[in-house]
Design a protein around this motif. Sequence first.
Motif, mmCIF file in Angstrom:
data_model
loop_
_atom_site.group_PDB
_atom_site.id
_atom_site.type_symbol
_atom_site.label_atom_id
_atom_site.label_comp_id
_atom_site.label_asym_id
_atom_site.label_seq_id
_atom_site.Cartn_x
_atom_site.Cartn_y
_atom_site.Cartn_z
ATOM 1 N N PRO A 9 0.824 -1.248 0.066
ATOM 2 C CA PRO A 9 -0.021 0.086 -0.138
ATOM 3 C C PRO A 9 0.831 1.212 0.080
ATOM 4 O O PRO A 9 1.912 1.198 0.668
ATOM 5 N N ASP B 87 -3.402 6.379 0.807
ATOM 6 C CA ASP B 87 -4.773 5.748 0.857
ATOM 7 C C ASP B 87 -5.177 5.693 -0.520
ATOM 8 O O ASP B 87 -6.278 5.252 -0.692
ATOM 9 N N ASP C 167 -2.044 4.439 -9.319
ATOM 10 C CA ASP C 167 -2.342 5.561 -8.304
ATOM 11 C C ASP C 167 -3.820 5.905 -8.530
ATOM 12 O O ASP C 167 -4.135 6.171 -9.847
ATOM 13 N N THR D 29 0.829 7.759 6.336
ATOM 14 C CA THR D 29 0.628 6.275 6.521
ATOM 15 C C THR D 29 2.018 5.469 6.099
ATOM 16 O O THR D 29 2.801 6.139 5.222
ATOM 17 N N PRO E 177 5.787 2.889 1.271
ATOM 18 C CA PRO E 177 5.760 1.341 1.129
ATOM 19 C C PRO E 177 7.186 0.998 1.285
ATOM 20 O O PRO E 177 7.506 -0.161 1.454
ATOM 21 N N VAL F 2 4.249 9.109 -5.801
ATOM 22 C CA VAL F 2 2.933 9.499 -5.614
ATOM 23 C C VAL F 2 3.127 10.964 -4.887
ATOM 24 O O VAL F 2 4.205 11.191 -4.096
ATOM 25 N N LEU F 3 1.996 11.746 -5.306
ATOM 26 C CA LEU F 3 1.997 13.038 -4.578
ATOM 27 C C LEU F 3 2.021 12.988 -2.900
ATOM 28 O O LEU F 3 1.264 12.011 -2.636
ATOM 29 N N VAL G 156 3.681 8.109 3.420
ATOM 30 C CA VAL G 156 2.989 9.117 2.471
ATOM 31 C C VAL G 156 1.924 9.986 3.452
ATOM 32 O O VAL G 156 1.348 9.460 4.095
ATOM 33 N N ARG H 174 -1.159 12.236 4.063
ATOM 34 C CA ARG H 174 -2.603 12.093 3.759
ATOM 35 C C ARG H 174 -2.858 13.428 2.782
ATOM 36 O O ARG H 174 -2.260 14.577 2.959
ATOM 37 N N ARG I 183 -3.893 3.181 8.007
ATOM 38 C CA ARG I 183 -4.564 3.135 6.738
ATOM 39 C C ARG I 183 -6.245 2.836 7.007
ATOM 40 O O ARG I 183 -6.637 2.053 7.422
ATOM 41 N N ARG I 184 -6.869 3.864 6.071
ATOM 42 C CA ARG I 184 -8.520 3.637 5.859
ATOM 43 C C ARG I 184 -8.932 2.339 5.472
ATOM 44 O O ARG I 184 -8.245 1.980 4.533
#
Lengths: 207, 289
Positions: free
Chosen positions: A7, A10, A54, B180, B183, B233-234, B263, B265, B288-289
Amino acid sequence: MSMRVLPVGDRALLVEVASGDEAQALHAELLRRRAEGSLTVGEIVPAARTVLLDGLADPARLASELTATELPPAPPRAREVIDLPVRYDGPDLADVAAHWGVPEQEVARIHAATEFRVAFCGFAPGFGYLTGLPERYDVPRRATPRTAVPDGAVALAGRYTGVYPRSSPGGWQLIGTTDAVLWDHARVPAALLSPGTRVRFVPVGHS
Amino acid sequence: MTDRALVVVRAGALTTVQDRGRPGHAHLGVPRSGALDGPAAALVNRLVGNPPETAVLETTLNGCAVRPRSTVTMAVGGAPCPVTVDGRPVAWGTPVRVPAGSVLDVGSAVSGVRSYLAVTGGVAVEPVLGSRSTDLLSGLGPPPLTDGTVLPLGHPVGPHARVDVAPHPAPPAELVLHVTLGPRDDWFTREAIRTFTSRPYRVSAASNRIGLRTEGPALERALPGELPSEGMVLGAVQVPPDGRPVIFLADHPTTGGYPVIAVVRTLDLPPTAQAAPGTPVRFIPVRRR
């Protein structure tokens, strides 16, 4: 194919596999699922050993789906081969020949006889990391990067070949030059190379 | 020649054109780009009657000044700052009518970093891959403004908002970033994870639209060696060899080889655009949700 699904925040998953070939197979399969409508995702970004997904609505559900999946062993062959005209006139030809343990003119012959595939893109828009050379032809980056590598420079680093879409600083070993336009945002598609594209280098003029 | 244009009188330290960026092209090495403080950009657009995706100007610390060739409505938001028209103070955070030939000046930020200037009709430079955003990493989109730049304007689509003061979050006195892990948190020692999630950091002056750099305790690796390049990722918190976390912002590279420990939120990212150098930073781990 064994996969590890990690993961990422989110909204994203990083799917890790054992090799570059497996990453390309996984990428092809994920593109197929997106095209058929069974996968909804913002970005599919392949890389050396991973594919990043993503912009997912429910990453946890997709993660459990993916770990239960058997992936086809090899990617379907891309339809077209892009020929890139190249002059093997780079300033690092002698250094690359020394690393490979071959005479200088053999570098051009070996490189031009190889069929490459774009494993992934990055570094700059339109810059592809091309694989295809056997592992024994890996070369290190230059100890001191150049402040300006000209656009169209054909270069090697690690197991990859790349072509600089525009002038930028860079530490790769320069072996040649192409006049092909790798990136033109007024063109559709803007990028000449995208992940999965097959590429051949075709010598022109003197080498 | 159309008079729907804006002449840049004072470009400021770094002023760029920004909209919602160009997501969807990361696999070609194209960063997403777009306004760092997205809610502020959407708000100033709403104030002048533009759709939220309209291109605005994003300033850095010391604002900018522009002269419209025709009478337009403008609004300044994001980092609070003095705003003047021909030297006379006007309100920040509300629509302001600026007559043709007058100069609207976005002053230095009183707090925060980036102010946003919207103009009725929006900045209408030629889009690249569907976006007008300046991308400082790859050079796509219009270059940062310079004095004398002339920016074409689009046509107004709606009436401006009728408000006196729009609600606007204040720039953060402390940047609290919910993260979170992963990875690549397994590339760090347990001690490093504890340090990362409990010790204070500060925003470094070396921050930019590519990443928010931090100063603070270095994070020690459990695994040596290099990670093969992977997609980013952003909001990814990447840890380069110096051990100080870097938070990837809109112009971040699409792939990278340093391990991502966590990462941030998405909700916590707009305030990073307004965190001035020296602002305290805390990383709060969440499930993590």
